[in-house]
Design a protein around this motif. Structure first.
Motif: not given
Length: 364
Positions: A220, A225, A241, A243, A266, A302-305, A319
């Motif tokens: 990253r 993103h 977006k 959970k 969000d 996956d929200e982060e990756t 998430r």
């Protein structure tokens, strides 16, 4: 001339899982099978649809059954080889090129392993452009081709050869045989000539999967993103977006079926999303209204990756970002919608293109 090496397999496993819309098998299992085969037998040559000769014999190889079962019954090299050998015996032709029947974490990589073991090339293309749960849901069927011969093998060493009258009977018979084999099998079907492949195959999907995987696995450094970068590449949309708050999942009729519910976070707080799946995600509802539906592609990341999550890999509390991409134009034809549209799966909606549904929601 292009060859698949170990790093390529890593990226294809990720990208194929995105395009596999939650199905197509566990990417880790597919990756390990392909890597093991390449380490033992050497790299695999990739040929494009345009490089095929008219008389080349092209044979798809894939896994059939519930992805949840495949996690417990990883195929051996012997099981991967047996259906191809049985197919060649039944049709009297030697296989020149192996191909994926669909894009998926396992089903893009099973043919890589088969190609490595038999030292023959793999085709850069498939017959879905995504993953679908049933055998007749292929572009060959849309173009009037029939499977004629289907060979099915299990981990016990059993191999069954059938001659179905069409794709629907191929699905019915092979599915029941697969259930008898414990819910998971390796299948070869829809053998075609190079000329037929050039007309029916969706080209370049292995390369596309590899590009997606490289994008999502990169270090990253960019301000954008990787999910947003991928959406640009695939002309896709971010739908939701949130959970995971409730998951119902079970094995029925040889498929992993169920629903997953999500509470928004969000920008989507106070909103809710429900996904319906049969191996693959087939319908997404936002606040009780459809926002994406088969044959368009729906994926959970996956929200982060940005890494894709399969239907059997989704866990409570995850998430996620739910995204969708337009299906290949072949699937948006009348026969494509009849074959794999929402009514086929008994959802109470007429097919509407993803772009129209997203615009409709945006205007509310």
């Amino acid at each position: 001339m292009r060859w698949l090496h170990e790093k390529d397999i890593e990226n294809i496993a990720i990208g194929a899982t995105v395009l596999g819309t939650g199905g197509g098998g566990d990417p880790y299992i597919g990756k390990m099978m392909a890597l093991s085969a390449i380490k033992k037998f050497g790299p695999v040559q990739v040929v494009s649809v345009d490089e095929l000769n008219e008389n080349d014999w092209v044979l798809p190889a894939s896994g059939m059954g519930s992805p949840s079962v495949l996690v417990e019954k990883i195929p051996s090299f012997e099981q991967l080889s047996a259906p191809l050998q049985a197919y060649e015996k039944a049709c009297g032709k030697k296989t020149d090129v192996v191909m994926p029947i669909e894009v998926g974490g396992v089903n893009s990589l099973i043919p890589v392993a088969v190609a490595a073991m038999n030292r023959i090339p793999i085709l850069d293309g498939d017959a879905m452009g995504r993953a679908f749960p049933e055998a007749q849901m292929v572009t060959f069927h849309l173009d009037g081709l029939k499977p004629k011969i289907v060979t099915i093998g299990d981990e016990q060493g059993n191999t069954v050869t059938i001659e179905p009258i069409d794709g629907f009977w191929s699905e019915k018979l092979a599915r029941n045989i697969t259930i008898s084999m414990g819910g998971s099998s390796i299948v070869c079907d829809y053998g075609i000539t190079g000329e037929q492949a050039q007309k029916s195959v969706i080209p370049g999907t292995l390369t596309l999967a590899q590009e997606i995987g490289a994008l999502l696995s990169q270090t990253r450094t960019a301000s954008t993103h990787p999910i947003e970068q991928m959406l640009r590449l695939l002309k896709g949309y971010r739908l939701f977006k949130g959970k995971a708050t409730h998951i119902e999942r079970g094995i029925q009729g040889g498929f992993t079926r169920g629903i997953a519910q999500f509470a928004g976070t969000d920008d989507f707080s106070q909103q809710a999303c429900t996904l319906h799946f049969q191996n693959e995600h087939l319908l997404a509802e936002l606040n009780g209204k459809p926002i994406a539906m088969t044959p368009d592609l729906i994926a959970v990341l996956d929200e982060e990756t940005g890494m894709p999550i399969t239907t059997e890999g989704l866990k409570y509390g995850a998430r996620v970002v739910v995204v969708a991409f337009p299906a290949h134009e072949k699937w948006r034809s009348p026969i494509g919608i009849e074959t794999a549209g929402p009514h086929y799966f008994q959802y109470p909606y007429d097919y509407q293109p993803l772009e129209s549904l997203v615009k409709e929601h945006a205007n509310k």
